[in-house]
Design an enzyme around this catalytic site. Structure first.
Site, PDB file in Angstrom:
ATOM      1  N   HIS A  61       0.844  -1.201   0.000  1.00 33.79           N
ATOM      2  CA  HIS A  61       0.000   0.000   0.000  1.00 33.79           C
ATOM      3  C   HIS A  61       0.882   1.255   0.000  1.00 33.79           C
ATOM      4  O   HIS A  61       0.692   2.164  -0.816  1.00 33.79           O
ATOM      5  CB  HIS A  61      -0.898  -0.067   1.254  1.00 33.79           C
ATOM      6  N   GLU A  62       1.876   1.284   0.902  1.00 32.11           N
ATOM      7  CA  GLU A  62       2.743   2.464   1.004  1.00 32.11           C
ATOM      8  C   GLU A  62       3.579   2.646  -0.265  1.00 32.11           C
ATOM      9  O   GLU A  62       3.809   3.774  -0.691  1.00 32.11           O
ATOM     10  CB  GLU A  62       3.656   2.372   2.230  1.00 32.11           C
ATOM     11  N   HIS A  65       1.652   4.568  -2.770  1.00 27.64           N
ATOM     12  CA  HIS A  65       1.794   6.023  -2.603  1.00 27.64           C
ATOM     13  C   HIS A  65       3.161   6.484  -3.117  1.00 27.64           C
ATOM     14  O   HIS A  65       3.255   7.428  -3.899  1.00 27.64           O
ATOM     15  CB  HIS A  65       1.727   6.404  -1.118  1.00 27.64           C
ATOM     16  N   ASP A 169      -5.746   8.724   3.935  1.00 26.29           N
ATOM     17  CA  ASP A 169      -5.904   8.793   2.474  1.00 26.29           C
ATOM     18  C   ASP A 169      -7.225   9.446   2.051  1.00 26.29           C
ATOM     19  O   ASP A 169      -7.248  10.306   1.170  1.00 26.29           O
ATOM     20  CB  ASP A 169      -5.793   7.393   1.865  1.00 26.29           C
TER      21      ASP A 169
HETATM   22 ZN    ZN Z   1      -2.365   5.169   2.539  1.00 25.86          ZN
END
Ligand code: ZN
Length: 372
Positions: A61-62, A65, A169
């Site tokens: 997930h990171e 980003h 988010d």
């Molecule tokens: Zn996030």
């Protein structure tokens, strides 16, 4: 290897992934939960495996980003994992709303992809598809439930992160959408107010339901929302200034042969906290910080040259540079020293954090610019 209470796990695409020391507490929590619900050891093992896999999904997930930010030319300092989740520490938050929107959405999008893959795996291999079998905790945390449990956890990551609690988010998505209509400052003010309101709601729910992690997330969101609002407000203020207006034009440049002892003496008679160092050709390429000079003295190196504790100057900026552009240097290093040049390329002064704070203080109090 160890930086501010965290250890580096690995580096991928130049981005180090670090584990905060508190992460160890998570496994104590796993043990505690296992004991509380009377789970047997295999069940506790599956719970530990699930938590580990969940955090692997958080790392993906990171990177969602971080790699999207890289696409827009923004680097990521590191990814830090703590028991309440991960943070990709970007060098700066994209200022263009469309970019912030995409960077924010990329994280949850990764979990949507992982969940889809898990759903396909469950569909191909499990007769019960995504149903979780079992009545008691021991029966639920069984390896046969692993894929469905991880699926629902990824879905939970998507839903929870999309709550518009800025700077989570969903909150960033909200800020970006608002910024398109009402500008970044107002958008951040509203998003931070909503974020703090939701954070208080998290805290109330956490106390009511005795949910430790929700409580920690509430505190984290509350403080981060306040901090980011403060940052955007000062950025807005800085935008009204150029580097030239902030420059310290009278500064003490120490010749290379100055000793640390002599430099400390100069320090005592000056308001400056950073001294540029001049070589024999009258060029400046390094500087010393007050704290390094004092450290040099206390470790008995007073007789050595200042070059012993010098650092290279971080950059040369023309006077007409907008002040926020200088700030990237100070975000990377609070103690950075920049040289300022006129249109002919001559060095006309220096810029450091103290100087900026001083001028801002002065301009807010007296509405003008001091000449120093
Ligand atoms: Zn996030």
């Amino acid at each position: 290897m160890v930086e501010r209470g965290s250890i580096r796990l690995f580096t991928f695409r130049d981005i180090p992934v670090r584990l905060h020391w508190t992460f160890g507490l998570l496994f104590l929590w796993v043990l505690y939960t296992g004991m509380r619900f009377g789970m047997d050891w295999p069940a506790i093992g599956v719970l530990a495996l699930l938590v580990t896999s969940l955090f692997a999904c958080v790392v993906f997930h990171e990177f969602g980003h971080a790699l999207t930010a890289r696409h827009f030319g923004i680097h990521t300092r590191d990814i830090i994992l703590s028991p309440i989740g991960g943070v990709a520490r970007l060098h700066k938050i994209p200022e263009k709303p469309a970019q912030e929107l995409l960077v924010a959405l990329a994280g949850p999008a990764v979990n949507v992809i992982i969940a889809s893959i898990l759903a396909v795996v469950a569909w191909l291999t499990l007769p019960t598809f995504l149903d979780i079998q079992g009545e008691t905790e021991t029966a639920i945390f069984w390896i046969g439930n692993f894929v469905p449990l991880l699926f629902w956890m990824n879905l939970y990551l998507v839903v929870f992160n999309m709550i518009p609690a800025f700077p989570m988010d969903g909150g960033r998505v909200l800020r970006a959408l608002l910024a398109l209509r009402i500008g970044r400052l107002k958008a951040t003010t509203y998003a931070a107010a909503i974020g703090r309101g939701l954070a208080i709601l998290f805290l109330v729910l956490a106390v009511w339901q005795q949910e430790l992690f929700l409580g920690l997330i509430g505190l984290f969101v509350y403080f981060m929302a306040s901090q980011e609002l403060k940052m955007v407000k000062s950025e807005h203020l800085y935008r009204q200034f150029t580097v030239g207006q902030m420059t310290r034009r009278r500064f003490t440049a120490l010749p290379e042969h100055t000793t640390i002892q002599e430099a400390v003496h100069a320090l005592q008679h000056s308001l400056e906290t950073h001294f540029p160092i001049m070589d024999e050709h009258h060029q400046i390429s390094s500087y010393v910080r007050a704290k390094d000079l004092l450290k040099g003295i206390s470790s008995g190196h007073g007789g050595l040259s200042v070059t012993y504790v010098a650092k290279p100057v971080q950059g040369i900026l023309p006077t007409e540079t907008a002040l926020p552009d200088a700030f990237h240097y100070f975000q990377r290093d609070q103690d950075a020293l920049l040289l300022v040049s006129d249109p002919e390329g001559r060095i006309v002064g220096v810029l450091d954090r103290d100087q900026i704070d001083h001028v801002l203080y002065w301009s807010q109090r007296h509405g003008g610019f001091p000449t120093i």
